[in-house]
Design a protein around this motif. Structure first.
Motif, short mmCIF file in Angstrom:
data_model
loop_
_atom_site.label_atom_id
_atom_site.label_comp_id
_atom_site.label_asym_id
_atom_site.label_seq_id
_atom_site.Cartn_x
_atom_site.Cartn_y
_atom_site.Cartn_z
N THR A 1 5.59 10.28 -9.28
CA THR A 1 5.47 10.57 -10.71
C THR A 1 5.36 12.08 -10.93
O THR A 1 6.01 12.66 -11.82
CB THR A 1 4.25 9.85 -11.30
N GLY A 2 4.53 12.71 -10.09
CA GLY A 2 4.41 14.16 -10.20
C GLY A 2 5.70 14.87 -9.84
O GLY A 2 6.09 15.87 -10.48
N HIS B 1 2.42 1.68 -3.43
CA HIS B 1 1.43 2.14 -4.41
C HIS B 1 1.09 3.62 -4.18
O HIS B 1 0.95 4.40 -5.14
CB HIS B 1 0.16 1.29 -4.32
N GLU B 2 0.93 4.00 -2.92
CA GLU B 2 0.58 5.38 -2.63
C GLU B 2 1.72 6.34 -2.99
O GLU B 2 1.47 7.50 -3.35
CB GLU B 2 0.23 5.53 -1.14
N ARG C 1 3.78 6.00 -5.53
CA ARG C 1 4.02 6.09 -6.97
C ARG C 1 3.42 7.35 -7.56
O ARG C 1 4.05 8.04 -8.39
CB ARG C 1 3.45 4.86 -7.68
N THR C 2 2.19 7.70 -7.16
CA THR C 2 1.53 8.87 -7.75
C THR C 2 2.26 10.18 -7.44
O THR C 2 2.60 10.94 -8.36
CB THR C 2 0.07 8.94 -7.28
N PRO C 3 2.55 10.49 -6.14
CA PRO C 3 3.30 11.74 -5.89
C PRO C 3 4.70 11.72 -6.47
O PRO C 3 5.22 12.77 -6.89
CB PRO C 3 3.32 11.85 -4.36
N ASP D 1 0.83 -1.21 0.00
CA ASP D 1 0.00 0.00 0.00
C ASP D 1 0.86 1.26 0.00
O ASP D 1 0.58 2.23 -0.72
CB ASP D 1 -0.93 0.01 1.21
N THR E 1 10.88 2.60 -4.44
CA THR E 1 9.45 2.29 -4.49
C THR E 1 9.18 1.08 -5.36
O THR E 1 8.40 0.19 -4.99
CB THR E 1 8.67 3.51 -5.01
N GLU E 2 9.83 1.02 -6.53
CA GLU E 2 9.65 -0.14 -7.41
C GLU E 2 10.18 -1.41 -6.76
O GLU E 2 9.59 -2.49 -6.90
CB GLU E 2 10.36 0.11 -8.75
N ARG F 1 12.25 6.62 -6.59
CA ARG F 1 11.42 5.82 -7.49
C ARG F 1 11.93 4.38 -7.55
O ARG F 1 11.15 3.43 -7.56
CB ARG F 1 11.43 6.44 -8.89
#
Length: 433
Positions: A240-241, A233-234, A236-238, A230, A269-270, A266
């Motif tokens: 990416t921005g 996944h959470e 990844r979005t910030p 979780d 996270t991956e 990043r």
């Protein structure tokens, strides 16, 4: 000066089992109990048989003494100083006392009774004791036979009962080993633990405790895995921005630092997402035939660290190319980050090794394998690279071991599943990438 005493012969391994020890204990106890009861019965019956024969002989002696004093015939089996009278009994009677004694006459057991007569002589009678001797011998054989049967029956029943217990213990131990190997779904499921109102023995209590521990451990691990997935996944979005925003910054040293840290975040996270998939065992392999040398060469080129490739023997293996390159890339990256050059990747049949010439792996890693984010003292930890490599190796059905070379440096050895076939010709070549 001390001398080491030579060791005696060691017992076979099976003698250490609980079944064997219980069988020996039951046998020894049965033999001791049978010997004690047999001795008690033998002594009791022998005393009774001898007592009856002695009373009969003394009665005959009284009749013979009365006849002797009256001058009558002493009767059969009676006489004064008869032939065959034991010397000890003759001396006892000559001394004025009466006594009895069992002796053998013409190969037949005989009960003698003797008493004093005139002029220091002895009057004695003999009674056939063969029937009493046969009774005692028959009793001894019956005791021996019944003891053997009782010991055998008790041993069989005891072995059956102990085997049932040891089988349940063996099942519990097998489940415990499966849990320690990573199978958190393994359970003993002893039927005695399903009904709380039913009285449980010690084995059922151990099985129930193991199942409870496994369920609790599985729940906690699954909770941690869900949390890791979780969070990844959470993030990844910030991220990416953040990465897109970093690309819009003006060129310069601060921008390079921001982009470098965003890229590292990043990657982390991956890696966390990949570990969560490995923990959930949701990975599926895409197997195909591949020669190891080209895959190793791609991994060396992709690492960009100038590692050396040595191909002793190339073979064709059935594996997942992407996952294998991921494993080799992580091993090379770890060697470059924590070791010192030269870094050598060697292909020798289905065995691929990655070696550096640094300080080697920490002792805990060699003994227990990689552990996430662990550090030893002030040294840096090994991050997630080796953990991912170990997880992907398990997905491939291969084996990854870690060791330190005798002359210094860390050595990671990957052994892939391989079957020799006619099409797998040995292709030897040496080269450097």
């Amino acid at each position: 000066m001390s001398h080491r005493l030579p060791r005696g012969p060691r017992l076979p391994a099976w003698t250490a089992t609980l079944t064997w020890k219980a069988a020996v204990f039951i046998t020894v106890m049965c033999c001791a109990l049978a010997a004690l009861l047999g001795a008690l019965v033998h002594v009791s019956v022998t005393n009774q048989t001898v007592g009856q024969a002695r009373d009969h002989a003394l009665t005959r002696l009284d009749d013979a003494t009365e006849a002797f004093e009256a001058g009558d015939d002493l009767g059969p089996g009676a006489g004064v100083d008869p032939a065959g009278l034991p010397e000890r009994l003759r001396k006892l009677a000559a001394g004025g006392e009466r006594g009895t004694m069992v002796d053998t006459r013409d190969s037949r057991p005989t009960m003698w009774a003797a008493g004093p007569a005139t002029d220091g002589r002895a009057i004695a009678v003999r009674v056939d004791y063969a029937q009493g001797a046969r009774t005692i011998d028959g009793l001894d054989r019956a005791i021996l036979g019944s003891s053997v049967l009782a010991i055998g029956a008790t041993l069989l029943v005891g072995a059956f009962a102990v085997t049932r217990v040891t089988r349940r213990l063996h099942q519990t131990a097998t489940v415990a080993r499966r849990i320690s190997a990573g199978d958190l779904d393994a359970r003993v499921n002893d039927p005695r633990t399903r009904d709380p109102s039913r009285r449980q023995d010690e084995v059922a209590a151990v099985a129930g405790a193991l199942d409870t521990m496994a369920s609790s451990l599985q729940g906690k691990l699954q909770s941690e895995q869900r949390f890791t997935a979780d969070v990844a996944h959470e993030l990844r979005t910030p991220l990416t921005g953040l990465h897109a925003a970093a690309e819009l910054l003006e060129p310069g040293r601060p921008t390079e630092l921001v982009r470098d840290r965003v890229a590292a975040l990043r990657t982390l996270t991956e890696d966390l997402l990949e570990i969560s998939r490995l923990d959930a065992k949701s990975e599926r392999v895409d197997l195909d035939d591949h020669h190891l040398a080209p895959l190793a060469e791609r991994a060396v080129r992709g690492s960009g660290v100038g590692a050396e490739l040595v191909v002793v023997r190339d073979v064709c293996v059935v594996t997942d190319r992407r996952r294998l390159e991921r494993v080799l890339g992580n091993l090379i990256a770890n060697a470059d980050k924590h070791g010192r050059p030269p870094i050598v990747l060697t292909v020798d049949g289905p065995v691929v090794s990655v070696r550096d010439h640094g300080d080697g792996y920490p002792d805990y890693l060699v003994e227990h394998g990689p552990q996430r984010f662990r550090t030893e003292g002030t040294t840096r930890g090994h991050g997630l690279g080796l953990t991912i490599a170990l997880g992907q190796t398990a997905v491939l059905g291969a084996r990854l071991t870690f060791a330190n070379a005798a002359d210094g440096g860390a050595v990671a050895t990957l052994t892939l599943p391989y079957e020799e076939t006619a099409g797998n010709g040995a292709r030897g070549s040496d080269g450097a990438a």
